[in-house]
Design an enzyme around this catalytic site. Structure first.
Site, PDB file in Angstrom:
ATOM      1  N   GLN A  25       0.832  -1.211   0.000  1.00 16.71           N
ATOM      2  CA  GLN A  25       0.000   0.000   0.000  1.00 16.71           C
ATOM      3  C   GLN A  25       0.866   1.262   0.000  1.00 16.71           C
ATOM      4  OE1 GLN A  25      -2.151   0.708   3.615  1.00 16.71           O
ATOM      5  NE2 GLN A  25      -3.591   2.120   2.656  1.00 16.71           N
TER       6      GLN A  25
ATOM      7  N   TYR B  77       2.893  -7.866  15.902  1.00 17.85           N
ATOM      8  CA  TYR B  77       3.305  -6.768  15.009  1.00 17.85           C
ATOM      9  C   TYR B  77       3.871  -5.604  15.840  1.00 17.85           C
ATOM     10  CZ  TYR B  77       2.475  -2.852  11.696  1.00 17.85           C
ATOM     11  OH  TYR B  77       2.596  -1.747  10.882  1.00 17.85           O
TER      12      TYR B  77
HETATM   13  P1  NAD Z   1       1.628  -3.968   2.779  1.00 19.27           P
HETATM   14  O1  NAD Z   1       1.258  -5.204   3.512  1.00 19.27           O
HETATM   15  O2  NAD Z   1       0.644  -3.319   1.922  1.00 19.27           O
HETATM   16  O3  NAD Z   1       2.935  -4.220   1.922  1.00 19.27           O
HETATM   17  C1  NAD Z   1       4.026  -4.947   2.423  1.00 19.27           C
HETATM   18  C2  NAD Z   1       4.769  -5.532   1.238  1.00 19.27           C
HETATM   19  O4  NAD Z   1       5.841  -6.303   1.765  1.00 19.27           O
HETATM   20  C3  NAD Z   1       3.898  -6.459   0.386  1.00 19.27           C
HETATM   21  O5  NAD Z   1       3.919  -6.045  -0.961  1.00 19.27           O
HETATM   22  C4  NAD Z   1       4.513  -7.828   0.577  1.00 19.27           C
HETATM   23  O6  NAD Z   1       4.491  -8.636  -0.595  1.00 19.27           O
HETATM   24  C5  NAD Z   1       5.942  -7.473   0.960  1.00 19.27           C
HETATM   25  N1  NAD Z   1       6.596  -8.525   1.719  1.00 19.27           N
HETATM   26  C6  NAD Z   1       6.075  -9.315   2.687  1.00 19.27           C
HETATM   27  N2  NAD Z   1       6.988 -10.196   3.100  1.00 19.27           N
HETATM   28  C7  NAD Z   1       8.114  -9.958   2.389  1.00 19.27           C
HETATM   29  C8  NAD Z   1       9.395 -10.537   2.361  1.00 19.27           C
HETATM   30  N3  NAD Z   1       9.714 -11.586   3.136  1.00 19.27           N
HETATM   31  N4  NAD Z   1      10.316 -10.020   1.514  1.00 19.27           N
HETATM   32  C9  NAD Z   1      10.005  -8.990   0.705  1.00 19.27           C
HETATM   33  N5  NAD Z   1       8.794  -8.409   0.669  1.00 19.27           N
HETATM   34  C10 NAD Z   1       7.864  -8.891   1.502  1.00 19.27           C
HETATM   35  O7  NAD Z   1       2.168  -2.946   3.888  1.00 19.27           O
HETATM   36  P2  NAD Z   1       2.175  -1.352   3.798  1.00 19.27           P
HETATM   37  O8  NAD Z   1       0.882  -0.885   4.312  1.00 19.27           O
HETATM   38  O9  NAD Z   1       2.660  -0.906   2.481  1.00 19.27           O
HETATM   39  O10 NAD Z   1       3.258  -1.033   4.913  1.00 19.27           O
HETATM   40  C11 NAD Z   1       4.592  -0.738   4.588  1.00 19.27           C
HETATM   41  C12 NAD Z   1       5.347  -0.510   5.874  1.00 19.27           C
HETATM   42  O11 NAD Z   1       4.737   0.574   6.589  1.00 19.27           O
HETATM   43  C13 NAD Z   1       5.321  -1.699   6.833  1.00 19.27           C
HETATM   44  O12 NAD Z   1       6.562  -1.776   7.499  1.00 19.27           O
HETATM   45  C14 NAD Z   1       4.232  -1.354   7.803  1.00 19.27           C
HETATM   46  O13 NAD Z   1       4.430  -1.958   9.053  1.00 19.27           O
HETATM   47  C15 NAD Z   1       4.391   0.147   7.883  1.00 19.27           C
HETATM   48  N6  NAD Z   1       3.143   0.789   8.317  1.00 19.27           N
HETATM   49  C16 NAD Z   1       2.048   0.769   7.511  1.00 19.27           C
HETATM   50  C17 NAD Z   1       0.868   1.341   7.957  1.00 19.27           C
HETATM   51  C18 NAD Z   1      -0.382   1.337   7.121  1.00 19.27           C
HETATM   52  O14 NAD Z   1      -1.430   1.780   7.602  1.00 19.27           O
HETATM   53  N7  NAD Z   1      -0.338   0.872   5.874  1.00 19.27           N
HETATM   54  C19 NAD Z   1       0.837   1.969   9.215  1.00 19.27           C
HETATM   55  C20 NAD Z   1       1.961   1.926  10.014  1.00 19.27           C
HETATM   56  C21 NAD Z   1       3.138   1.356   9.545  1.00 19.27           C
HETATM   57  C1  AKB Z   2      -2.172  -1.896  10.897  1.00 18.82           C
HETATM   58  O1  AKB Z   2      -3.369  -1.638  11.143  1.00 18.82           O
HETATM   59  O2  AKB Z   2      -1.596  -2.950  11.191  1.00 18.82           O
HETATM   60  C2  AKB Z   2      -1.360  -0.801  10.246  1.00 18.82           C
HETATM   61  C3  AKB Z   2      -0.658   0.021  11.278  1.00 18.82           C
HETATM   62  C4  AKB Z   2      -1.368   1.101  11.970  1.00 18.82           C
HETATM   63  O3  AKB Z   2       0.495  -0.215  11.544  1.00 18.82           O
HETATM   64  N1  AKB Z   2      -2.238  -0.027   9.435  1.00 18.82           N
END
Ligand code: NAD
Ligand code: AKB
Length: 319
Positions: free
Chosen positions: A16, A146
């Protein structure tokens, strides 16, 4: 590939956040300078607009090869298993989130990378954290695998900065809201799904209770914050674990009411599931005054401006 400029590797680029961040970084630095990677290329535009490599972050040998081949100077390590998926498979979440980060940090030390970006989350906080305007430094007792992995990750990032001088930077994102790429299995995902269901004319069945307040942020603000932090002067950064960043806080009933201003027939019903307990352990709003003071963080979008923007863009995409 120009070895004089920044050569960036993005790990977990098809997610995302990664999809939009990769495209924004390619705009800034040039497509050839920004290598997207993920387990598989699920997002065709990333392979069409620049280099794409298949990479499992747990494969440290391949990671090292890619860094050498592309003369990588900066890594954005985004790959993770998010909160809701992590509770279904805690061992996988711990392995990917922890071992993946340690592979990246070790490589940064060995190959003397210039900068590493790694996102943390509001999930580092827990039931004993003050939930209103949660300060930068507060009790942290996360109770999801997580959140535990993000808290430990923050400590590792600060450790590598202090012990080895690795310039690691990090943000504790709130729930990210976007319309371009689906979310990856988090507790805040309802705030993305709701817009799609509203435009499809369906009743939205929400997995959180109507008055569950959580901190959220629209994706353009998240991309802006990430780039701003990475461009900031190192001397100005006083936090080497992870910065609180805030934007908007709302509940399911408030986002539904905002959508109803545009789609009067929209309705929502509530069927809380296991994600309610996770949401209840997280802050309702975030104090990001340290980020504002250190690198001038300022979000742009409110709930009304985000809703207007998402609905108009989704309408165009669905036509
Ligand atoms: P997502 O789940 O949409 O994307 C994560 C990507 O990582 C996926 O495309 C998946 O295929 C890839 N992935 C999973 N395992 C893998 C591996 N072993 N090797 C390589 N790639 C791998 O997550 P996101 O929402 O894009 O989040 C990105 C980062 O931001 C994460 O670290 C997440 O914890 C952090 N984050 C996201 C949010 C949110 O609301 N989206 C909020 C807080 C923190
Ligand atoms: C989740 O809900 O796990 C993420 C985050 C807030 O880290 N969107």
């Amino acid at each position: 590939m120009n070895s004089e400029t920044e050569n960036i590797l993005i790990i977990g680029a098809c997610g995302q956040l990664g999809t939009e961040l990769t495209l924004a970084l390619r705009e800034m630095y040039g497509a050839a300078q920004v290598i997207a990677s993920d387990l598989q290329c699920r997002v065709p535009v990333l392979a069409e607009s620049g280099p794409f490599e298949q990479l499992d972050v747990l494969d440290s040998r391949k990671l090292g090869q890619l860094v050498d081949t592309y003369k990588i100077s900066h890594i954005y390590h985004l790959a993770a298993i998010l909160s809701a998926t992590g509770e279904k498979n805690p061992k996988l979440a711990w392995d990917v989130n922890m071992a993946g980060l340690l592979n990246v940090l070790e490589l940064a030390r060995e190959k003397k990378l210039k900068k590493v970006y790694w996102p943390s989350s509001i999930a580092v906080f827990g039931p004993h954290t003050p939930s209103q305007q949660t300060p930068q430094y507060a009790v942290m007792d996360p109770n999801t695998v997580y959140g535990i992995s993000k808290q430990a990750g923050e400590r590792w990032c600060e450790y590598y900065f202090q012990k080895y001088g690795i310039d690691v930077r990090s943000l504790r994102y709130p729930g990210l809201i976007s319309y371009k790429t689906p979310p990856g299995g988090g507790t805040t995902d309802y705030a993305v799904e709701i817009y799609h269901k509203a435009l499809e004319g369906e009743v939205y069945e929400c997995f959180l209770k109507e008055k569950t307040y959580l901190p959220m942020m629209y994706m353009p603000d998240a991309v802006k914050a990430t780039i701003q932090l990475m461009e900031a002067e190192a001397a100005k950064l006083t936090v080497r674990s992870s910065y609180n960043v805030g934007a908007i806080s709302f509940s399911p009933e408030e986002i539904a009411a905002e959508i109803k201003k545009h789609i009067s027939t929209f309705s929502i019903r509530y069927k809380p599931d296991y994600r309610q307990q996770i949401a209840d352990s997280w802050p309702s709003s975030i104090d990001d005054s340290v980020a504002r003071a250190d690198w001038a963080w300022q979000p742009e979008y409110s709930l009304p401006t985000m809703t207007k923007d998402i609905l108009s863009n989704l309408r165009k995409l669905k036509m």
